[in-house]
Design a protein around this motif. Structure first.
Motif: not given
Length: 362
Positions: A127-143, A159-168
Protein backbone atom coordinates in the motif's frame (compact mmCIF):
# COMPACT_ATOMS: atom_id res chain seq x y z
CA UNK A 1 -44.09 -26.69 -43.95
CA UNK A 2 -42.80 -26.51 -40.40
CA UNK A 3 -39.33 -27.44 -41.59
CA UNK A 4 -39.43 -24.67 -44.21
CA UNK A 5 -40.55 -22.17 -41.55
CA UNK A 6 -37.75 -23.27 -39.21
CA UNK A 7 -35.23 -22.98 -42.01
CA UNK A 8 -36.44 -19.47 -42.82
CA UNK A 9 -36.23 -18.51 -39.12
CA UNK A 10 -32.64 -19.78 -38.88
CA UNK A 11 -31.73 -17.82 -41.98
CA UNK A 12 -33.11 -14.64 -40.40
CA UNK A 13 -31.08 -15.23 -37.23
CA UNK A 14 -27.92 -15.85 -39.23
CA UNK A 15 -28.56 -12.69 -41.22
CA UNK A 16 -29.11 -10.68 -38.01
CA UNK A 17 -25.91 -12.03 -36.41
CA UNK A 18 -23.96 -11.24 -39.57
CA UNK A 19 -25.42 -7.73 -39.61
CA UNK A 20 -24.51 -7.12 -35.97
CA UNK A 21 -21.01 -8.47 -36.55
CA UNK A 22 -20.60 -6.21 -39.56
CA UNK A 23 -21.84 -3.20 -37.56
CA UNK A 24 -19.44 -4.01 -34.71
CA UNK A 25 -16.51 -4.45 -37.08
CA UNK A 26 -17.36 -1.22 -38.82
CA UNK A 27 -17.69 0.52 -35.46
CA UNK A 28 -14.32 -0.86 -34.35
CA UNK A 29 -12.69 0.54 -37.43
CA UNK A 30 -14.11 4.04 -37.09
CA UNK A 31 -14.02 4.41 -33.28
CA UNK A 32 -10.85 5.47 -31.45
CA UNK A 33 -9.22 2.95 -29.15
CA UNK A 34 -10.19 3.57 -25.53
CA UNK A 35 -7.67 3.48 -22.70
CA UNK A 36 -8.31 1.51 -19.51
CA UNK A 37 -9.63 4.52 -17.55
CA UNK A 38 -11.83 5.51 -20.50
CA UNK A 39 -13.33 2.03 -20.71
CA UNK A 40 -14.04 2.16 -16.96
CA UNK A 41 -15.62 5.61 -17.38
CA UNK A 42 -17.90 4.35 -20.18
CA UNK A 43 -18.96 1.40 -18.06
CA UNK A 44 -19.78 3.57 -15.04
CA UNK A 45 -21.77 6.00 -17.16
CA UNK A 46 -23.69 3.11 -18.66
CA UNK A 47 -24.44 1.62 -15.24
CA UNK A 48 -25.82 4.94 -14.05
CA UNK A 49 -26.84 5.91 -10.54
CA UNK A 50 -29.05 2.90 -9.84
CA UNK A 51 -26.54 0.19 -10.65
CA UNK A 52 -23.24 2.04 -10.27
CA UNK A 53 -23.74 3.42 -6.76
CA UNK A 54 -22.27 0.39 -5.01
CA UNK A 55 -19.18 0.47 -7.25
CA UNK A 56 -18.60 4.18 -6.58
CA UNK A 57 -18.71 3.56 -2.83
CA UNK A 58 -15.87 1.02 -3.12
CA UNK A 59 -13.43 3.37 -4.88
CA UNK A 60 -10.78 5.34 -2.99
CA UNK A 61 -10.21 9.08 -3.46
CA UNK A 62 -7.46 8.69 -6.06
CA UNK A 63 -9.61 6.32 -8.13
CA UNK A 64 -12.66 8.58 -7.82
CA UNK A 65 -10.63 11.57 -8.91
CA UNK A 66 -9.06 9.85 -11.93
CA UNK A 67 -12.36 8.33 -13.03
CA UNK A 68 -14.22 11.64 -12.64
CA UNK A 69 -11.60 13.50 -14.69
CA UNK A 70 -11.76 10.86 -17.41
CA UNK A 71 -15.57 10.92 -17.51
CA UNK A 72 -15.66 14.71 -17.79
CA UNK A 73 -13.40 14.68 -20.86
CA UNK A 74 -14.74 11.53 -22.50
CA UNK A 75 -16.89 13.14 -25.18
CA UNK A 76 -19.34 11.16 -27.31
CA UNK A 77 -19.15 7.38 -27.32
CA UNK A 78 -21.20 5.59 -29.96
CA UNK A 79 -23.95 3.16 -28.92
CA UNK A 80 -22.22 0.26 -30.69
CA UNK A 81 -19.07 0.85 -28.68
CA UNK A 82 -20.98 1.00 -25.40
CA UNK A 83 -22.76 -2.23 -26.30
CA UNK A 84 -19.45 -3.91 -27.13
CA UNK A 85 -17.88 -2.88 -23.83
CA UNK A 86 -20.90 -4.08 -21.83
CA UNK A 87 -20.85 -7.44 -23.62
CA UNK A 88 -17.13 -7.80 -23.01
CA UNK A 89 -17.56 -6.91 -19.34
CA UNK A 90 -20.37 -9.40 -18.80
CA UNK A 91 -18.45 -12.04 -20.71
CA UNK A 92 -15.36 -11.66 -18.58
CA UNK A 93 -17.38 -11.53 -15.38
CA UNK A 94 -19.28 -14.71 -16.16
CA UNK A 95 -16.43 -16.67 -17.73
CA UNK A 96 -15.36 -19.68 -15.70
CA UNK A 97 -11.94 -19.30 -14.16
CA UNK A 98 -12.00 -15.50 -14.21
CA UNK A 99 -10.28 -13.90 -11.22
CA UNK A 100 -10.20 -10.41 -9.79
CA UNK A 101 -7.22 -9.44 -7.64
CA UNK A 102 -7.33 -6.59 -5.13
CA UNK A 103 -5.88 -5.66 -1.73
CA UNK A 104 -8.63 -7.28 0.32
CA UNK A 105 -8.59 -10.56 -1.61
CA UNK A 106 -4.79 -10.71 -1.37
CA UNK A 107 -4.82 -9.99 2.35
CA UNK A 108 -7.47 -12.65 3.03
CA UNK A 109 -5.47 -15.23 1.10
CA UNK A 110 -2.20 -14.43 2.88
CA UNK A 111 -3.90 -14.61 6.28
CA UNK A 112 -4.63 -18.28 5.63
CA UNK A 113 -0.95 -19.17 5.32
CA UNK A 114 1.15 -16.55 7.11
CA UNK A 115 1.35 -15.13 10.64
CA UNK A 116 -0.63 -11.89 11.13
CA UNK A 117 2.50 -9.75 11.65
CA UNK A 118 4.00 -10.91 8.34
CA UNK A 119 0.75 -10.26 6.49
CA UNK A 120 0.54 -6.78 8.00
CA UNK A 121 4.11 -6.00 6.95
CA UNK A 122 3.60 -7.23 3.39
CA UNK A 123 0.36 -5.30 2.91
CA UNK A 124 1.89 -2.13 4.39
CA UNK A 125 4.70 -2.34 1.84
CA UNK A 126 2.23 -2.87 -1.03
CA UNK A 127 0.00 0.00 0.00
CA UNK A 128 2.88 2.38 0.68
CA UNK A 129 2.53 5.45 2.92
CA UNK A 130 -0.89 6.13 4.38
CA UNK A 131 -3.05 8.95 3.04
CA UNK A 132 -6.23 9.55 1.11
CA UNK A 133 -4.53 11.35 -1.76
CA UNK A 134 -1.06 11.79 -3.24
CA UNK A 135 -0.16 14.82 -1.12
CA UNK A 136 -1.22 13.19 2.14
CA UNK A 137 0.81 10.13 1.19
CA UNK A 138 3.87 12.29 0.48
CA UNK A 139 3.50 14.02 3.82
CA UNK A 140 3.90 10.60 5.45
CA UNK A 141 7.11 9.82 3.58
CA UNK A 142 10.26 10.22 5.68
CA UNK A 143 11.83 13.57 4.80
CA UNK A 144 15.28 12.17 3.94
CA UNK A 145 13.74 9.70 1.48
CA UNK A 146 11.67 12.40 -0.18
CA UNK A 147 14.61 14.83 -0.30
CA UNK A 148 16.82 12.21 -1.95
CA UNK A 149 14.23 11.86 -4.72
CA UNK A 150 13.50 15.57 -5.15
CA UNK A 151 17.13 16.66 -5.35
CA UNK A 152 17.29 15.11 -8.83
CA UNK A 153 14.15 16.89 -10.06
CA UNK A 154 13.76 20.29 -11.72
CA UNK A 155 13.62 23.11 -9.14
CA UNK A 156 10.17 24.14 -10.41
CA UNK A 157 8.86 20.61 -9.85
CA UNK A 158 10.32 20.60 -6.35
CA UNK A 159 8.65 23.96 -5.68
CA UNK A 160 5.27 22.62 -6.79
CA UNK A 161 5.62 19.51 -4.62
CA UNK A 162 6.68 21.40 -1.49
CA UNK A 163 3.88 23.94 -1.95
CA UNK A 164 1.36 21.09 -1.70
CA UNK A 165 2.84 19.46 1.43
CA UNK A 166 2.08 20.33 5.04
CA UNK A 167 4.30 23.30 6.01
CA UNK A 168 6.10 21.43 8.80
CA UNK A 169 6.96 18.54 6.48
CA UNK A 170 7.99 20.85 3.64
CA UNK A 171 10.31 22.65 6.06
CA UNK A 172 12.07 19.44 7.06
CA UNK A 173 12.53 18.40 3.43
CA UNK A 174 13.76 21.84 2.38
CA UNK A 175 16.28 21.92 5.23
CA UNK A 176 18.14 18.82 3.95
CA UNK A 177 18.12 19.62 0.23
CA UNK A 178 21.43 20.87 -1.25
CA UNK A 179 21.72 24.56 -0.32
CA UNK A 180 21.85 25.92 -3.87
CA UNK A 181 18.81 23.90 -4.91
CA UNK A 182 16.94 24.82 -1.71
CA UNK A 183 17.46 28.56 -2.27
CA UNK A 184 16.34 28.24 -5.90
CA UNK A 185 13.22 26.38 -4.75
CA UNK A 186 12.45 29.04 -2.12
CA UNK A 187 12.66 31.80 -4.72
CA UNK A 188 10.42 29.88 -7.11
CA UNK A 189 7.86 29.26 -4.37
CA UNK A 190 7.83 32.98 -3.56
CA UNK A 191 7.15 33.85 -7.19
CA UNK A 192 4.73 31.00 -7.81
CA UNK A 193 1.23 31.95 -8.89
CA UNK A 194 -1.75 29.63 -9.18
CA UNK A 195 -0.50 26.34 -10.63
CA UNK A 196 -2.51 25.02 -13.56
CA UNK A 197 -4.52 21.90 -12.89
CA UNK A 198 -2.79 20.10 -15.77
CA UNK A 199 0.63 20.75 -14.21
CA UNK A 200 -0.49 19.39 -10.83
CA UNK A 201 -1.90 16.29 -12.52
CA UNK A 202 1.34 15.66 -14.41
CA UNK A 203 3.37 16.00 -11.22
CA UNK A 204 0.98 13.67 -9.38
CA UNK A 205 1.20 11.05 -12.13
CA UNK A 206 4.99 11.25 -12.17
CA UNK A 207 5.20 10.89 -8.40
CA UNK A 208 2.77 7.99 -8.47
CA UNK A 209 4.56 6.04 -11.19
CA UNK A 210 8.21 6.91 -10.51
CA UNK A 211 8.37 7.45 -6.76
CA UNK A 212 5.48 5.96 -4.79
CA UNK A 213 5.46 2.68 -6.73
CA UNK A 214 9.19 2.21 -6.07
CA UNK A 215 8.82 3.32 -2.46
CA UNK A 216 6.16 0.69 -1.76
CA UNK A 217 8.56 -2.02 -2.90
CA UNK A 218 11.49 -0.99 -0.68
CA UNK A 219 12.46 -3.13 2.26
CA UNK A 220 10.99 -2.12 5.58
CA UNK A 221 13.40 -0.91 8.24
CA UNK A 222 14.55 -3.47 10.74
CA UNK A 223 12.26 -3.36 13.76
CA UNK A 224 15.26 -3.37 16.12
CA UNK A 225 16.66 -0.23 14.44
CA UNK A 226 13.35 1.55 14.93
CA UNK A 227 13.16 0.44 18.55
CA UNK A 228 16.76 1.52 19.21
CA UNK A 229 15.87 5.05 18.09
CA UNK A 230 12.84 5.00 20.38
CA UNK A 231 15.00 3.86 23.32
CA UNK A 232 17.49 6.64 22.51
CA UNK A 233 14.71 9.14 23.22
CA UNK A 234 13.67 7.64 26.56
CA UNK A 235 14.81 9.28 29.77
CA UNK A 236 17.17 7.15 31.82
CA UNK A 237 14.58 5.71 34.19
CA UNK A 238 12.16 4.78 31.40
CA UNK A 239 14.96 3.23 29.34
CA UNK A 240 16.14 1.14 32.30
CA UNK A 241 12.60 0.00 33.09
CA UNK A 242 11.84 -1.11 29.53
CA UNK A 243 15.26 -2.64 28.92
CA UNK A 244 15.11 -4.65 32.15
CA UNK A 245 11.70 -6.05 31.24
CA UNK A 246 12.83 -6.78 27.69
CA UNK A 247 15.95 -8.60 28.90
CA UNK A 248 13.75 -10.89 30.97
CA UNK A 249 11.34 -11.57 28.11
CA UNK A 250 13.70 -11.58 25.11
CA UNK A 251 17.40 -11.23 25.89
CA UNK A 252 18.46 -11.58 22.25
CA UNK A 253 16.32 -8.63 21.14
CA UNK A 254 17.47 -6.57 24.11
CA UNK A 255 21.12 -7.12 23.15
CA UNK A 256 20.45 -6.20 19.51
CA UNK A 257 18.76 -2.97 20.58
CA UNK A 258 21.65 -2.12 22.93
CA UNK A 259 24.15 -2.63 20.10
CA UNK A 260 22.14 -0.34 17.80
CA UNK A 261 21.57 2.41 20.35
CA UNK A 262 23.84 5.47 20.45
CA UNK A 263 24.09 6.78 23.99
CA UNK A 264 25.96 9.44 25.89
CA UNK A 265 28.57 6.87 26.99
CA UNK A 266 29.32 6.15 23.30
CA UNK A 267 30.75 9.66 22.97
CA UNK A 268 34.02 8.36 24.48
CA UNK A 269 34.56 6.58 21.13
CA UNK A 270 34.95 9.91 19.34
CA UNK A 271 38.43 10.71 18.09
CA UNK A 272 40.10 13.69 19.75
CA UNK A 273 39.34 16.08 16.89
CA UNK A 274 35.64 15.13 16.85
CA UNK A 275 35.38 15.45 20.64
CA UNK A 276 36.91 18.93 20.54
CA UNK A 277 34.60 19.97 17.70
CA UNK A 278 31.60 18.76 19.69
CA UNK A 279 32.63 20.73 22.77
CA UNK A 280 33.08 23.91 20.73
CA UNK A 281 29.41 23.68 19.76
CA UNK A 282 27.95 23.02 23.19
CA UNK A 283 27.18 25.46 25.98
CA UNK A 284 29.69 24.92 28.82
CA UNK A 285 26.92 24.99 31.44
CA UNK A 286 25.12 22.15 29.65
CA UNK A 287 28.37 20.19 29.37
CA UNK A 288 28.94 20.59 33.11
CA UNK A 289 25.45 19.30 33.94
CA UNK A 290 25.86 16.37 31.52
CA UNK A 291 29.22 15.38 33.04
CA UNK A 292 27.88 15.80 36.58
CA UNK A 293 25.94 12.56 36.11
CA UNK A 294 28.50 10.80 33.88
CA UNK A 295 30.80 7.94 34.76
CA UNK A 296 34.39 8.73 35.67
CA UNK A 297 35.63 7.35 32.34
CA UNK A 298 33.35 9.64 30.33
CA UNK A 299 34.19 12.63 32.50
CA UNK A 300 37.95 12.08 32.09
CA UNK A 301 37.55 11.65 28.33
CA UNK A 302 36.02 15.10 27.94
CA UNK A 303 38.44 16.76 30.39
CA UNK A 304 41.42 15.23 28.58
CA UNK A 305 40.30 16.89 25.35
CA UNK A 306 40.42 20.35 26.97
CA UNK A 307 43.29 22.58 27.95
CA UNK A 308 44.41 22.26 31.59
CA UNK A 309 42.99 25.68 32.39
CA UNK A 310 39.61 24.98 30.72
CA UNK A 311 39.39 21.56 32.39
CA UNK A 312 40.04 23.06 35.85
CA UNK A 313 37.41 25.75 35.27
CA UNK A 314 34.86 23.12 34.23
CA UNK A 315 35.58 20.98 37.30
CA UNK A 316 35.16 24.03 39.52
CA UNK A 317 31.87 24.89 37.81
CA UNK A 318 30.63 21.32 38.30
CA UNK A 319 31.45 21.44 42.01
CA UNK A 320 29.68 24.78 42.33
CA UNK A 321 26.53 23.30 40.83
CA UNK A 322 25.80 21.25 43.91
CA UNK A 323 23.09 18.56 43.63
CA UNK A 324 21.55 18.31 40.16
CA UNK A 325 18.23 16.72 39.27
CA UNK A 326 18.49 13.48 37.30
CA UNK A 327 16.02 14.86 34.75
CA UNK A 328 18.32 17.83 34.06
CA UNK A 329 21.29 15.49 33.61
CA UNK A 330 19.31 13.32 31.16
CA UNK A 331 18.27 16.38 29.15
CA UNK A 332 21.82 17.71 28.97
CA UNK A 333 23.24 14.34 27.93
CA UNK A 334 20.51 13.91 25.29
CA UNK A 335 21.40 17.39 23.99
CA UNK A 336 25.03 16.35 23.48
CA UNK A 337 24.05 13.08 21.78
CA UNK A 338 21.69 14.86 19.36
CA UNK A 339 24.29 17.55 18.69
CA UNK A 340 26.85 14.85 17.89
CA UNK A 341 24.44 13.24 15.43
CA UNK A 342 23.75 16.59 13.76
CA UNK A 343 27.46 17.34 13.38
CA UNK A 344 28.07 13.86 12.01
CA UNK A 345 25.27 14.31 9.48
CA UNK A 346 26.98 17.53 8.31
CA UNK A 347 30.31 15.72 8.01
CA UNK A 348 31.99 17.79 10.74
CA UNK A 349 32.70 14.82 13.04
CA UNK A 350 32.80 11.03 12.77
CA UNK A 351 30.90 8.77 15.15
CA UNK A 352 32.33 5.31 15.76
CA UNK A 353 29.63 3.17 17.32
CA UNK A 354 31.05 -0.35 17.51
CA UNK A 355 34.07 -1.49 19.46
CA UNK A 356 35.34 -3.06 16.24
CA UNK A 357 35.83 0.54 15.00
CA UNK A 358 33.21 0.20 12.28
CA UNK A 359 32.16 3.75 11.46
CA UNK A 360 28.48 4.59 11.59
CA UNK A 361 27.78 8.05 10.22
CA UNK A 362 24.45 9.37 11.48
Amino acid sequence: MAAASQKSHNAEIESLVASLAARQNAGTEKHRALSGPERAAVLMLALGEQYGGKVWSLLDDDELRQLSITMSSLGTVQAEEVEGLMLEFVGRLSASGALMGNYDATERLLQQYLPPERVSGIMDEIRGPAGRNMWEKLSNVQEQVLANYLKNEYPQTVAVVLSKLRPEHAARVLAILPEELALDVVNRMLKMEAVQKEVIERVENTLRTEFMSNLSQTRRRDAHEVMAEIFNNFDRQTETRFMTSLEEANRESAERIKNLMFTFDDLVKLDNGSAQTLMRHVDKDKLGVALKGASEAVRQFFLSNMSSRAAKMLVDDMQALGPVRLRDVDEAQALLVNLAKDLAAKGEIMITKNRSDEELIY
